[in-house]
Design an enzyme around this catalytic site. Structure first.
Site, PDB file in Angstrom:
ATOM      1  N   GLY A   6      43.472  40.179  59.698  1.00  9.65           N
ATOM      2  CA  GLY A   6      42.037  40.001  59.898  1.00  9.65           C
ATOM      3  C   GLY A   6      41.500  38.687  59.384  1.00  9.65           C
ATOM      4  CB  THR A  32      45.001  36.231  66.768  1.00  9.02           C
ATOM      5  OG1 THR A  32      46.034  37.086  66.250  1.00  9.02           O
ATOM      6  CG2 THR A  32      45.059  36.243  68.279  1.00  9.02           C
ATOM      7  CB  SER A  81      45.516  44.168  63.820  1.00  9.99           C
ATOM      8  OG  SER A  81      46.629  43.988  62.980  1.00  9.99           O
ATOM      9  CB  SER A  82      49.322  40.295  65.871  1.00  5.05           C
ATOM     10  OG  SER A  82      48.418  39.354  66.391  1.00  5.05           O
ATOM     11  N   GLY A  86      49.708  39.633  59.504  1.00  4.98           N
ATOM     12  CA  GLY A  86      49.417  39.228  58.131  1.00  4.98           C
ATOM     13  C   GLY A  86      49.752  40.311  57.126  1.00  4.98           C
ATOM     14  CD  GLU A 115      48.958  45.513  58.565  1.00  2.00           C
ATOM     15  OE1 GLU A 115      48.485  45.147  59.653  1.00  2.00           O
ATOM     16  OE2 GLU A 115      49.589  46.585  58.415  1.00  2.00           O
TER      17      GLU A 115
END
Length: 813
Positions: free
Chosen positions: A71, A75, A123-124, A324, A326
């Site tokens: 977040g 991206t 989120s990726s 990222g 988490e």
């Protein structure tokens, strides 16, 4: 543009290296706050531009690593860089096509690989590596499901058997937020549909692709009931029929596969009905496998569409945007893998910046006060070390016989890594720490802070095995994409597939190998707040990120060091036009040319440093003297330290770190010592059973015509075997062995005689081998009869056939 740049410079300091109070964390945060309040949050174009110019001028490969919490904006940052390259790079027609496809591949990959989570609307849930190359859950599922239901045409949804309401599908309604105000699924569907047409997807591709997406939703809605025998059954076959139609498989075959499995017992197959729990596992495993492999197919399809056949250059800029760090209220196997990935990327950054830059100054003999920093290699080793790390321990639990559970995995962790400073469980924690760790949890102290992981589901998710009979069903699918994803050859491979954790570790290792081969640039994304508010600056959260990202240490290294460092040749080529003595050509050593250039420009001595090892390098082949002593000491030390990390692991590994010329002899001696040690270690590890085996290459002569065949003679405690590769051509049981004849000459001829009464045996074996003495001695020892050997005497050197015939006659008499 000029006005905009002036405005940027008026707000705080654009380059944090130029902060007056560069050692103050408060000054660092204050500068961040000023620029955030004016929405001056990006420096991305400068980094992208520098990487592009360096690639063009020095003709070397680069990569840009974008890192930060989930977040934080990674991206979005990658999109900005792609847009910048798309505008600034020179264009041809073929490059224009590749550029359009690249830019439009992003929404497709986001649709299939991104999801909304508690921290991030986009989120990726996979890693993207682009050689401008692409490399794979949440509050909502993957965006594509909602986009299809919201924006898909009526005819398409009717064909797929779908309704628009996502609440009707179990896989979409579990997160309780199928509708999200910040996400416009209908508009996103239009973007994705447009992208598919540009990226070169055919109608057939899309029909098969959306058929798979719909089948996953239908799979989630399959319900099982327990019959009178306690096994799972499917009372309503409505969804099964739809899936069969979409995937091109017979619905009854699919139904049987979800409630029964075949267990191979030697040559027989046993049908074993599944319980409700196992059937639900099979259903979900099938859905994950189908979606996961389809995503891989999609990535490969996009990669192939991005290949520019007209591209003849040798340099690339890699762009890495990956999930990222988490930390959720409950962290599972997925967060463990994601945070391990971030740990490795942080290690790469440390190795390539904090460590490498300071090592460079030391190597060049430049006066330097070392700046301390935390090296997270100790945490990476805790996770990934072979046989000792958490992933290896997890794999052992997944494959060991007996009742392995998530709890037994936790107990094994306590046993094997319980003393590690960065690992903790409830049992190992002190009185205060126990209150915050559950009985099924373990805590890792990452570079970014502590994370508590719940082990429930670790074994199941690490195995992620798809029952063989389900693979058989998918291999027979008429859906063209699935036929590419599930191949028959996979069924023929009897080896256990690697676990998810090991696959992830290997994939990450391959990625890092790619990155290490390129010149690095870094973008660190900082998340301003946890609540996704547009103008909230959370001091505590940001201070925590600045600390664990090591930004202050990086700042001090950059400030204390030199912002611009280049090899003499590159520096001279770039700036030689500034000095009459070096323009247009400098014919002397590059180092002297650079020194002449810098003095002409007027740099003060404290403003630059020239590597002091140039003189040592020039005189490296001379006897030890003041001019080369320091350089040679450094080269020796550096080679030994590097060799430490590249020592062969076994006797079959013939690799060896190439030494500098001055260490050629020392390297050869070390290599011999290393190999002797490995051989000694190997021999000590051979069991008594393996020592009893003996093998040697032989030439076998046919008994009729004496035609030669290349074979191996294998001697075991019970029998001798003549083999071709893995195929046994002749087995000679020792009770049937009548005698052994050898030639008195050094021709290596050996005849093993078989008792004619034994009908099971093929007959005498006529062989030739180089080490006949050892072979015959070993055979006699195994047979335990010393008088069976007959050495044939006489003049038998005229021909092989005459000699062999004589040997046979002598033995039979």
């Amino acid at each position: 543009m000029e006005g905009a740049l002036t405005a940027r410079d008026k707000v705080g300091v654009q380059d944090f290296v130029l902060l007056d109070a560069y050692t103050s964390e408060s000054a660092f945060l204050d500068n961040l706050r000023k620029r955030f309040s004016e929405n001056l949050i990006y420096v991305i174009y400068a980094i992208a531009d520098n990487a592009y110019r360096m690639m063009c001028s020095e003709l070397n490969n680069h990569f840009i690593l974008i890192s930060g919490e989930s977040g934080a904006g990674k991206t979005e940052a990658s999109k900005k860089i792609l847009q910048y390259f798309a505008v600034t790079c020179p264009m041809t027609e073929s490059l224009q096509i590749a550029r359009d496809r690249l830019l439009l591949s992003n929404p497709v990959l986001e649709a299939f690989g991104n999801a909304k989570t508690l921290r991030n609307d986009n989120s990726s849930r996979f890693g993207k590596y682009m050689d401008i190359q692409f490399d794979f859950k949440g509050e909502r599922n993957f965006h594509i499901f909602y986009q299809l239901l919201e924006g898909g045409e009526e005819e398409l949804l009717a064909y797929l058997g779908l309704e628009r309401d996502p609440q009707l599908y179990k896989y979409l309604s579990q997160g309780h937020c199928a509708k999200e105000s910040s996400i416009n699924d209908k508009n996103d569907w239009k973007t994705v549909s447009n992208a598919f047409s540009v990226i070169d997807f055919t109608e057939d591709d899309l029909e098969n692709l959306f058929g798979i997406i719909a089948s996953v939703l239908h799979l989630g809605n399959i319900c099982f009931e327990e019959n009178q025998q306690g096994w799972a059954s499917i009372p309503d076959t409505h969804e099964i029929k739809r899936i069969g139609k979409l995937l091109g498989v017979h619905p009854w075959v699919l139904l049987e596969a979800l409630t029964h499995r075949k267990i191979e017992a030697k040559t027989e197959e046993v049908i074993c009905p599944l319980t409700l729990e196992l059937s639900a596992y099979a259903r979900d495993a099938m859905a994950k496998a189908v979606y996961g492999r389809t995503f891989t197919w999609l990535v490969n399809k996009i990669n192939s569409s991005l290949v520019n056949k007209d591209f003849t250059g040798k340099t690339v800029i890699g762009l890495l945007d990956i999930y990222g760090f988490e930390v959720f209220d409950k962290n599972g196997f997925e967060q463990f893998c994601i945070n391990y990935c971030n740990e490795k990327l942080q290690q790469l950054l440390i190795e390539r910046t904090l460590k490498a830059e300071q090592a460079e100054y030391e190597m060049e003999g430049i006066e330097w006060e070392p700046i301390q920093y935390f090296n997270n290699k100790i945490i990476c080793d805790l996770v990934e070390e072979r046989h000792k790390g958490i992933i290896s321990i997890l794999d052992e639990e997944c494959i060991r016989p007996g009742p392995a559970t998530d709890l037994s995995f936790l107990e094994r962790l306590e046993e094997k890594v319980g003393k590690h400073a960065h690992f903790q469980t409830r049992k190992l924690a002190g009185p205060k720490g126990r209150k915050r760790i559950g009985w099924m949890e373990f805590r890792l102290f990452h570079y970014a802070g502590e994370v508590t992981y719940c082990t429930e589901g670790f074994l199941e998710k690490n195995n992620d095995l798809l029952y063989r009979h389900l693979k058989e069903v998918l291999c027979r699918s008429k859906n063209r994409i699935l036929k590419e994803c599930f191949r028959v050859a996979e069924l023929e491979n009897r080896r256990r597939p690697p676990t998810v954790g090991t696959q992830f570790k290997n994939s990450l290792s391959s990625l890092l190998e790619i990155l290490i081969s390129k010149e690095p640039s870094y973008i660190r994304c900082i998340k301003p707040n946890e609540s996704k508010e547009p103008s909230k600056f959370d001091d505590f959260l940001i201070r925590h990120q600045v600390k664990y990202l090591g930004l202050m240490e990086h700042l001090r290294v950059r400030r204390a060091g030199f912002a611009y460092r280049r090899k003499y040749e590159h520096f001279l080529q770039r700036y030689k036009s500034l000095c009459p003595d070096t323009w247009p050509h400098w014919h002397g050593p590059p180092a002297e040319g650079v020194e002449r250039l810098i003095k002409y420009i007027g740099y003060e001595p404290e403003e630059y440093k020239l590597g002091r090892f140039i003189k040592g390098f020039i005189n490296r082949n001379k006897p030890l003297c003041p001019d080369n002593e320091e350089f040679i000491v450094f080269v020796r030390k550096n080679y030994i330290l590097n060799l430490r990390d590249h020592v062969p692991k076994n006797v079959l590994d013939k690799s060896w770190l190439r030494p500098p010329g001055i260490l050629e002899n020392a390297s050869n001696l070390l290599r011999k010592m290393c190999m002797r040690n490995l051989v000694r270690k190997y021999c000590r590890g051979i069991t008594a059973e393996r020592k009893a085996l003996y093998g040697i290459p032989v030439i076998k002569y046919d008994r009729k015509g004496f035609k030669t065949r290349q074979r191996q003679l294998i001697l075991t405690p019970k029998a001798a075997y003549v083999v071709e590769l893995a195929k046994i051509k002749q087995k000679i049981e020792y009770p049937a062995l009548k005698g052994v004849s050898t030639s008195s000459f050094s021709d290596g001829i050996l005849v093993i005689h078989i008792s004619p009464e034994d009908n099971k045996q093929k007959g005498d074996a006529v062989l030739q081998c180089k080490h006949i003495f050892e072979a015959v001695t070993k055979l006699v020892m195994l047979v335990k009869k010393e008088n069976i050997v007959n050495v044939v005497q006489g003049s038998l050197s005229t021909s092989a056939s005459t000699m062999l015939a004589a040997a046979l006659l002598t033995a039979s008499s």
